[in-house]
Scaffold this active site. Structure first.
Site, short mmCIF file in Angstrom:
data_model
loop_
_atom_site.label_atom_id
_atom_site.label_comp_id
_atom_site.label_asym_id
_atom_site.label_seq_id
_atom_site.Cartn_x
_atom_site.Cartn_y
_atom_site.Cartn_z
N ASP A 117 8.69 5.51 7.69
CA ASP A 117 7.99 4.94 8.83
C ASP A 117 6.83 5.86 9.16
OD1 ASP A 117 8.40 2.55 10.77
OD2 ASP A 117 7.65 4.19 12.01
N HIS B 217 -0.11 12.62 5.30
CA HIS B 217 1.20 12.71 5.95
C HIS B 217 2.30 12.23 5.00
CE1 HIS B 217 -0.64 8.86 6.21
NE2 HIS B 217 0.30 8.28 6.90
N GLU C 167 12.92 -2.66 13.50
CA GLU C 167 12.34 -1.45 14.10
C GLU C 167 12.70 -1.44 15.58
OE1 GLU C 167 8.42 -0.24 13.21
OE2 GLU C 167 8.49 -0.98 11.15
N GLY D 130 0.84 -1.21 0.00
CA GLY D 130 0.00 0.00 0.00
C GLY D 130 0.87 1.25 0.00
P1 IMP Z 1 5.39 0.94 9.59
O1 IMP Z 1 5.73 2.32 9.10
O2 IMP Z 1 5.87 -0.13 8.69
O3 IMP Z 1 5.75 0.76 11.03
O4 IMP Z 1 3.80 0.80 9.50
C1 IMP Z 1 2.98 1.88 9.75
C2 IMP Z 1 1.56 1.41 9.96
O5 IMP Z 1 0.77 2.57 10.29
C3 IMP Z 1 0.91 0.82 8.70
O6 IMP Z 1 1.09 -0.56 8.59
C4 IMP Z 1 -0.55 1.19 8.92
O7 IMP Z 1 -1.17 0.27 9.79
C5 IMP Z 1 -0.46 2.55 9.63
N1 IMP Z 1 -0.46 3.62 8.61
C6 IMP Z 1 0.58 4.43 8.25
N2 IMP Z 1 0.21 5.25 7.26
C7 IMP Z 1 -1.07 4.94 6.97
C8 IMP Z 1 -1.98 5.43 6.00
O8 IMP Z 1 -1.69 6.30 5.16
N3 IMP Z 1 -3.20 4.87 6.02
C9 IMP Z 1 -3.56 3.91 6.90
N4 IMP Z 1 -2.75 3.40 7.80
C10 IMP Z 1 -1.49 3.91 7.84
#
Ligand code: IMP
Length: 198
Positions: free
Chosen positions: A65, A167, A37, A12
């Site tokens: 992140d 963001h 992480e 995504g």
């Molecule tokens: P990481 O950056 O891999 O630790 O994952 C961040 C997590 O935050 C994602 O897997 C989502 O669950 C959530 N997240 C971050 N950005 C979005 C977004 O744009 N939409 C929905 N969920 C988000």
């Protein structure tokens, strides 16, 4: 065309990153790799540690992140957003927010690496947690996040509209601007001189 390798396991995010960097003339190659992480509440620290873990990747490397931060839950789920969604889904979050303010924000930090040089770019979008999940677009918490000034969740609006406010778009646009000003070796691109007519 400048190519950047985006290292992540999240498809995504990759789709969004590719669309966000396209207007800058930047091609994104996806390297699917799980990055460590560290146990910290600070996204910037997580990004620095991800950048450290991609030192072996040649050329321009991009990591990111992000997370959902809810002030009435002291910033939870924050940097643990992905894990909490995996084990909980949305249910317990709705339960916790029954008697608490629903204000929330998504935060992201994009990190670029070229050899020994690194750059960090933050982005944030404020909003609130919807009363129930709605919509099918996007990923993660998109179905429960309503950005400020809107009535629909990120999952109910077209991805292009999410990409105007998110963001990630703020962080990636700043990264795109830097990339557009440099070449594959990190040198400032010189504007092409016009040939004089004489
Ligand atoms: P990481 O950056 O891999 O630790 O994952 C961040 C997590 O935050 C994602 O897997 C989502 O669950 C959530 N997240 C971050 N950005 C979005 C977004 O744009 N939409 C929905 N969920 C988000």
């Amino acid at each position: 065309m400048l190519t950047v390798t985006f290292v992540s396991t999240n498809s995504g995010k990759y789709r969004e990153v590719r669309a966000l960097l396209r207007p800058f003339g930047i091609q994104v190659r996806w390297k699917r790799r799980k990055l460590p992480e560290p146990q910290t509440a600070n996204i910037e620290e997580v990004v620095r540690s991800k950048l450290n873990a991609v030192r072996d990747v040649t050329g321009w490397v991009l990591v990111e992140d992000s997370g959902l931060f809810i002030p009435s839950l002291n910033g939870f789920p924050g940097v643990y957003s992905a894990h909490i969604l995996d084990i909980w889904g949305f249910g317990p979050l709705f339960e916790l927010l029954k008697r608490r303010p629903r204000a929330a924000s998504f935060r992201a930090v994009a990190g670029l690496r070229l050899g020994r040089r690194i750059w960090l770019f933050p982005g944030e979008v404020r909003g609130k947690i919807a009363p129930r999940a709605a919509g099918k677009n996007g990923f993660g918490y998109d179905p429960i996040f309503v950005p400020e000034g809107r009535t629909r969740t990120f999952a109910q609006i077209p991805v292009a509209e999410k990409n105007e406010l998110s963001h990630r778009s703020q962080a990636l646009r700043a990264a795109g601007q830097l990339l557009a000003s440099l070449d594959a070796r990190g040198r400032t691109r010189r504007p092409r001189r016009k040939r004089s007519a004489a």
